[in-house]
Design a protein around this motif. Structure first.
Motif, PDB file in Angstrom:
ATOM      1  N   TYR A  46     -22.315  -1.612  -9.099  1.00  0.00           N
ATOM      2  CA  TYR A  46     -23.441  -2.369  -8.559  1.00  0.00           C
ATOM      3  C   TYR A  46     -24.797  -1.728  -8.840  1.00  0.00           C
ATOM      4  O   TYR A  46     -25.806  -2.424  -8.841  1.00  0.00           O
ATOM      5  CB  TYR A  46     -23.279  -2.544  -7.042  1.00  0.00           C
ATOM      6  CG  TYR A  46     -22.162  -3.477  -6.669  1.00  0.00           C
ATOM      7  CD1 TYR A  46     -22.396  -4.834  -6.506  1.00  0.00           C
ATOM      8  CD2 TYR A  46     -20.855  -3.006  -6.505  1.00  0.00           C
ATOM      9  CE1 TYR A  46     -21.366  -5.703  -6.188  1.00  0.00           C
ATOM     10  CE2 TYR A  46     -19.817  -3.862  -6.179  1.00  0.00           C
ATOM     11  CZ  TYR A  46     -20.086  -5.213  -6.020  1.00  0.00           C
ATOM     12  OH  TYR A  46     -19.070  -6.072  -5.706  1.00  0.00           O
ATOM     13  N   ILE A  47     -24.814  -0.418  -9.035  1.00  0.00           N
ATOM     14  CA  ILE A  47     -26.110   0.240  -9.202  1.00  0.00           C
ATOM     15  C   ILE A  47     -26.296   0.744 -10.630  1.00  0.00           C
ATOM     16  O   ILE A  47     -27.300   0.448 -11.279  1.00  0.00           O
ATOM     17  CB  ILE A  47     -26.255   1.434  -8.222  1.00  0.00           C
ATOM     18  CG1 ILE A  47     -25.968   0.980  -6.790  1.00  0.00           C
ATOM     19  CG2 ILE A  47     -27.633   2.061  -8.333  1.00  0.00           C
ATOM     20  CD1 ILE A  47     -26.874  -0.089  -6.272  1.00  0.00           C
ATOM     21  N   GLU A  75     -28.477   8.783  -6.183  1.00  0.00           N
ATOM     22  CA  GLU A  75     -28.565   9.500  -4.904  1.00  0.00           C
ATOM     23  C   GLU A  75     -28.718   8.528  -3.741  1.00  0.00           C
ATOM     24  O   GLU A  75     -28.070   8.688  -2.693  1.00  0.00           O
ATOM     25  CB  GLU A  75     -29.740  10.478  -4.925  1.00  0.00           C
ATOM     26  CG  GLU A  75     -29.462  11.687  -5.789  1.00  0.00           C
ATOM     27  CD  GLU A  75     -30.642  12.626  -5.855  1.00  0.00           C
ATOM     28  OE1 GLU A  75     -31.694  12.300  -5.275  1.00  0.00           O
ATOM     29  OE2 GLU A  75     -30.506  13.680  -6.490  1.00  0.00           O
ATOM     30  N   ALA A  76     -29.576   7.507  -3.941  1.00  0.00           N
ATOM     31  CA  ALA A  76     -29.771   6.537  -2.859  1.00  0.00           C
ATOM     32  C   ALA A  76     -28.457   5.822  -2.560  1.00  0.00           C
ATOM     33  O   ALA A  76     -28.122   5.579  -1.404  1.00  0.00           O
ATOM     34  CB  ALA A  76     -30.855   5.539  -3.258  1.00  0.00           C
ATOM     35  N   ALA A  77     -27.723   5.503  -3.626  1.00  0.00           N
ATOM     36  CA  ALA A  77     -26.444   4.811  -3.424  1.00  0.00           C
ATOM     37  C   ALA A  77     -25.455   5.709  -2.696  1.00  0.00           C
ATOM     38  O   ALA A  77     -24.732   5.268  -1.802  1.00  0.00           O
ATOM     39  CB  ALA A  77     -25.883   4.367  -4.770  1.00  0.00           C
ATOM     40  N   LYS A  78     -25.444   6.999  -3.075  1.00  0.00           N
ATOM     41  CA  LYS A  78     -24.568   7.948  -2.378  1.00  0.00           C
ATOM     42  C   LYS A  78     -24.963   8.052  -0.917  1.00  0.00           C
ATOM     43  O   LYS A  78     -24.111   8.021  -0.023  1.00  0.00           O
ATOM     44  CB  LYS A  78     -24.700   9.342  -3.012  1.00  0.00           C
ATOM     45  CG  LYS A  78     -23.895   9.558  -4.262  1.00  0.00           C
ATOM     46  CD  LYS A  78     -24.064  11.015  -4.697  1.00  0.00           C
ATOM     47  CE  LYS A  78     -23.341  11.287  -5.996  1.00  0.00           C
ATOM     48  NZ  LYS A  78     -23.688  12.638  -6.500  1.00  0.00           N
ATOM     49  N   ALA A  79     -26.259   8.178  -0.678  1.00  0.00           N
ATOM     50  CA  ALA A  79     -26.733   8.373   0.690  1.00  0.00           C
ATOM     51  C   ALA A  79     -26.378   7.184   1.574  1.00  0.00           C
ATOM     52  O   ALA A  79     -26.299   7.315   2.788  1.00  0.00           O
ATOM     53  CB  ALA A  79     -28.243   8.610   0.696  1.00  0.00           C
ATOM     54  N   LEU A  80     -26.177   6.005   0.963  1.00  0.00           N
ATOM     55  CA  LEU A  80     -25.780   4.836   1.752  1.00  0.00           C
ATOM     56  C   LEU A  80     -24.275   4.803   1.999  1.00  0.00           C
ATOM     57  O   LEU A  80     -23.774   3.885   2.629  1.00  0.00           O
ATOM     58  CB  LEU A  80     -26.198   3.556   1.031  1.00  0.00           C
ATOM     59  CG  LEU A  80     -27.692   3.224   1.095  1.00  0.00           C
ATOM     60  CD1 LEU A  80     -28.044   2.149   0.081  1.00  0.00           C
ATOM     61  CD2 LEU A  80     -28.069   2.772   2.496  1.00  0.00           C
ATOM     62  N   GLY A  81     -23.563   5.782   1.451  1.00  0.00           N
ATOM     63  CA  GLY A  81     -22.120   5.830   1.666  1.00  0.00           C
ATOM     64  C   GLY A  81     -21.329   4.971   0.685  1.00  0.00           C
ATOM     65  O   GLY A  81     -20.162   4.679   0.930  1.00  0.00           O
ATOM     66  N   LEU A  82     -21.964   4.563  -0.405  1.00  0.00           N
ATOM     67  CA  LEU A  82     -21.233   3.785  -1.413  1.00  0.00           C
ATOM     68  C   LEU A  82     -20.332   4.705  -2.226  1.00  0.00           C
ATOM     69  O   LEU A  82     -20.765   5.769  -2.677  1.00  0.00           O
ATOM     70  CB  LEU A  82     -22.211   3.066  -2.347  1.00  0.00           C
ATOM     71  CG  LEU A  82     -23.045   1.953  -1.712  1.00  0.00           C
ATOM     72  CD1 LEU A  82     -24.090   1.441  -2.691  1.00  0.00           C
ATOM     73  CD2 LEU A  82     -22.145   0.821  -1.257  1.00  0.00           C
ATOM     74  N   GLY A  83     -19.082   4.300  -2.434  1.00  0.00           N
ATOM     75  CA  GLY A  83     -18.143   5.105  -3.199  1.00  0.00           C
ATOM     76  C   GLY A  83     -18.414   5.028  -4.698  1.00  0.00           C
ATOM     77  O   GLY A  83     -19.265   4.253  -5.135  1.00  0.00           O
ATOM     78  N   GLN A 140     -31.632   6.862  -8.152  1.00  0.00           N
ATOM     79  CA  GLN A 140     -30.845   5.645  -7.969  1.00  0.00           C
ATOM     80  C   GLN A 140     -29.443   5.970  -7.479  1.00  0.00           C
ATOM     81  O   GLN A 140     -28.954   5.381  -6.524  1.00  0.00           O
ATOM     82  CB  GLN A 140     -30.785   4.867  -9.291  1.00  0.00           C
ATOM     83  CG  GLN A 140     -32.082   4.182  -9.632  1.00  0.00           C
ATOM     84  CD  GLN A 140     -32.402   3.073  -8.665  1.00  0.00           C
ATOM     85  OE1 GLN A 140     -31.608   2.184  -8.448  1.00  0.00           O
ATOM     86  NE2 GLN A 140     -33.587   3.134  -8.068  1.00  0.00           N
ATOM     87  N   HIS A 154     -18.241   1.541  -6.460  1.00  0.00           N
ATOM     88  CA  HIS A 154     -19.340   0.684  -6.027  1.00  0.00           C
ATOM     89  C   HIS A 154     -20.652   1.118  -6.662  1.00  0.00           C
ATOM     90  O   HIS A 154     -21.436   0.284  -7.097  1.00  0.00           O
ATOM     91  CB  HIS A 154     -19.463   0.719  -4.504  1.00  0.00           C
ATOM     92  CG  HIS A 154     -18.394  -0.076  -3.820  1.00  0.00           C
ATOM     93  ND1 HIS A 154     -17.993   0.183  -2.532  1.00  0.00           N
ATOM     94  CD2 HIS A 154     -17.637  -1.112  -4.250  1.00  0.00           C
ATOM     95  CE1 HIS A 154     -17.042  -0.667  -2.197  1.00  0.00           C
ATOM     96  NE2 HIS A 154     -16.799  -1.450  -3.227  1.00  0.00           N
TER      97      HIS A 154
END
Ligand SMILES: Nc1ncnc2c1ncn2[C@@H]1O[C@H](COP(=O)(O)OP(=O)(O)O)[C@@H](O)[C@H]1O
Ligand SMILES: [Mg+2]
Lengths: 364, 246
Positions: free
Chosen positions: A277-278, A262-270, A260, A273
């Motif tokens: 949000y996650i 990792e996916a958020a990181k891979a989307l460029g979320l700081g 979870q 965020h």
């Protein structure tokens, strides 16, 4: 638009009540005997209770004399109908008690509103609670808008209990989130220090923390930093709450798959965020049952503040039945106070059960 | 000569004392499609995850579109926005609808307004052929549908590079082709792609280059025809015979 499926109730095989009773409770001779003995026992207890609480009871206000001469020995609810204002409002000035009442109702409305999924966002929920709390405070404290000032020393009863509970939650929850985040910091010394602080505070009794904040702190802190005793107790309690709640939140975070974040990181979320949000929304979902539990405990343990000299709903109840003309009705008063606690705590835990069912559907 | 999309030079990566990647040198041109294969544990995931800093490398250089991956957080976020990633286990956000999954990062990280982000998202959902699922939660979709959402979610950030880590390995066989079809379409449009997969048909069809890894090293790389029909290295041959074997 998805088609509407009519709800078809599952067709239960129609079973005769008697057959059902027989198969469940009268299957064997011994079952039958046990059933009869227990049924009789329960019936007897229920009957005595109803007799005491309703049939033989005195309800009218100011009927202390009637109660004393009552030969049936029924409950004397007169103590409640005469002195309920003390239980709800404590020493709050009589003419101003409507403010206290409205303040309590506002907080209850806030609690009910925060049950609506529309409010479940990182912005709306804190906003709702802060606004509700501000209204509560202005109403209770006065000194604004032509309301007479009533200082915290005169707050009491149920409204004080609600105030302490709301203040502890409002202060403790953000603190708990911060603690939980520090606890899983990637810098080892921060994570370890936080773990130590949490463990130390959790291993202390709440009572000793309250005492420390109420009575010891003024000797340690410089004048002007100490604040009112009530607020010191609230800060101490919030700290205690935060340490438990932080571990609950951390548990909810650990249950999340690493993918979870990792996916958020891979989307460029700081970082914030990802957290807002996650991670946190899912962590709170995972940790819902223990979180509700923590609120229930926190509500019940507010009554510990009596020991430091505050008149919360518990102490007020005792005071209300503590005078010479009512001291025979202590039990009735405790039942009443118990009922108040029950209403709050029971609705909280029913709501928790509802949430679990609701979140369990379609969202995992 | 334009700058490469990805440039990796003398890169090493350790897990504790375990040497997971050894002296990796790799350049991937813009628009190039590279397939990485190799036995399990050979470091394929580690390599691809180093490209967007899900894993940190210990020495050597990694540059994405000329931006070096170092401890500069802005560079890291920049590179992550430029390189979309698709995971083996989809990693959709289960508490959000499909549409929310697709609009979250564009709105928060690219500061695109919600209406425009939703429009873009619906366009990509249509491209992966599941616009009608936009308001469902990931848990209500099949594996193949979830993976297509994951691809759409990455595309919504308008990345220049797409990284795939075994995107079809967790899927039931009948769902593999629906995901591969989407990936083939993406390749035909000229997306730069780095794809860890054992789908050899896919590799033959779209790859410009196939890379074989073993024990943390790049053992062999060649265009697909040469790689499959005339592998040079003994280990490549063994590996290929094993895959074809089943
Ligand atoms: N987080 C980690 N900690 C320690 N070792 C790891 C970690 N991740 C991967 N490894 C090891 O690194 C090697 C390469 O792993 P990986 O890149 O996942 O291989 P592949 O994707 O090719 O199957 C494996 O031996 C694996 O055990
Ligand atoms: Mg792997």
């Amino acid at each position: 638009m998805p088609a509407h499926h009519p709800v078809i109730p599952a067709e239960l095989p129609r079973q005769n009540v008697l057959t059902w009773l027989r198969s469940r409770y009268f299957a064997t001779r011994r079952d039958a005997a046990v059933t009869i003995v227990f049924a009789a026992f329960v019936a007897w207890i229920l009957w005595s209770l109803i007799g005491w609480a309703l049939l033989d009871a005195t309800f009218a206000p100011n009927a202390g004399e009637v109660c004393r001469e009552d030969l049936h020995g029924g409950a004397c609810w007169s103590v409640v109908s005469t002195r309920w204002r003390i239980v709800l409002f404590g020493l709050y000035p009589f003419e101003e008690q409507w403010r206290s009442a409205i303040a309590c109702i506002v907080m209850v409305i806030v609690a009910v509103l925060s049950c609506l999924p529309w409010f479940w966002s990182a912005k709306r929920l804190p906003l709702l609670w802060t606004a509700g709390f501000a209204i509560f405070y202005v109403l209770m404290r006065g000194g604004f808008f032509g309301l007479a000032e009533v200082t915290e020393q005169n707050w009491g009863g149920l409204s004080l209990t609600i105030f302490i509970f709301a203040a502890v939650s409002l202060l403790g929850m953000p603190l708990a989130i911060v603690f939980a985040l520090l606890r899983r910091s990637s810098l080892p010394w921060i994570a370890r220090t936080m773990a130590l602080v949490i463990d130390v505070i959790r291993s202390l009794p709440l009572l000793s923390i309250m005492f420390t904040f109420a009575i010891v702190l003024p000797f340690v802190l410089p004048e002007g930093l100490t604040g009112d005793k009530l607020y010191r107790v609230i800060v101490g309690y919030a700290l205690f709450f935060a340490c438990y709640q932080a571990e609950i939140i951390r548990g909810g975070m650990q249950a999340l798959p690493a993918g979870q974040e990792e996916a958020a990181k891979a989307l460029g979320l700081g970082y914030w965020h990802r957290i807002g949000y996650i991670i946190l929304p899912q962590a709170f979902r995972n940790a819902l049952p223990p979180t509700i539990n923590q609120f229930v405990i926190t509500f019940k343990e507010t009554s510990l503040v009596t020991i430091i000299g505050f008149f919360d709903v518990m102490a007020s109840g005792r005071a209300a039945s503590g005078t010479a003309d009512w001291n025979f009705a202590v039990v009735e008063m405790y039942v009443f106070v118990g009922l108040i606690f029950f209403v709050f705590v029971f609705s909280l835990s029913r709501y928790g059960a509802y949430l679990e069912r609701r979140l369990g559907v379609g969202r995992r | 000569m334009t700058e490469p999309a990805i440039r990796i030079a003398s890169m090493h990566k350790y897990y504790g004392s375990f040497h997971a990647l050894k002296d990796i040198n790799l350049e991937i041109a813009k628009g190039e499609k590279v397939v990485i294969c190799g036995p399990s544990g050979s470091g394929k995931s580690t390599l691809i995850r180093c490209i967007n800093r899900l894993e940190e490398h210990h020495s050597g250089v990694i540059e994405v579109n000329g931006t070096p991956l170092d401890d500069n957080v802005d560079n890291i976020d920049e590179i992550r926005r430029e390189a979309g990633m698709v995971f083996q286990n989809f990693n959709l956000f289960p508490h959000m609808t499909v549409l929310e999954n697709c609009t979250l990062a564009p709105v928060l990280a690219r500061k695109i307004d919600r209406g425009a982000a939703e429009e873009t998202a619906m366009r990509y959902l249509a491209r992966v052929k599941i616009p009608e699922q936009a308001h469902k939660y990931p848990g209500e979709l099949s594996g193949g549908q979830q993976q297509r959402v994951a691809i759409a979610r990455a595309l919504c950030m308008a990345p220049e590079i797409m990284l795939f880590d075994e995107p079809t390995s967790a899927l039931d066989p009948e769902m593999i082709s629906e995901v591969l079809d989407v990936m083939v379409g993406l390749a035909e449009e000229g997306m730069t792609m780095v794809c860890v997969t054992h789908e050899m048909g896919f590799a033959r069809q779209v790859a410009d280059r196939v890379i074989f890894m073993a024990e943390g090293q790049i053992i062999e790389q060649a265009p697909p025809d040469q790689f499959f029909d005339n592998p040079q290295n003994e280990r490549t041959r063994t590996f290929l015979s094993q895959i074809v074997g089943h």
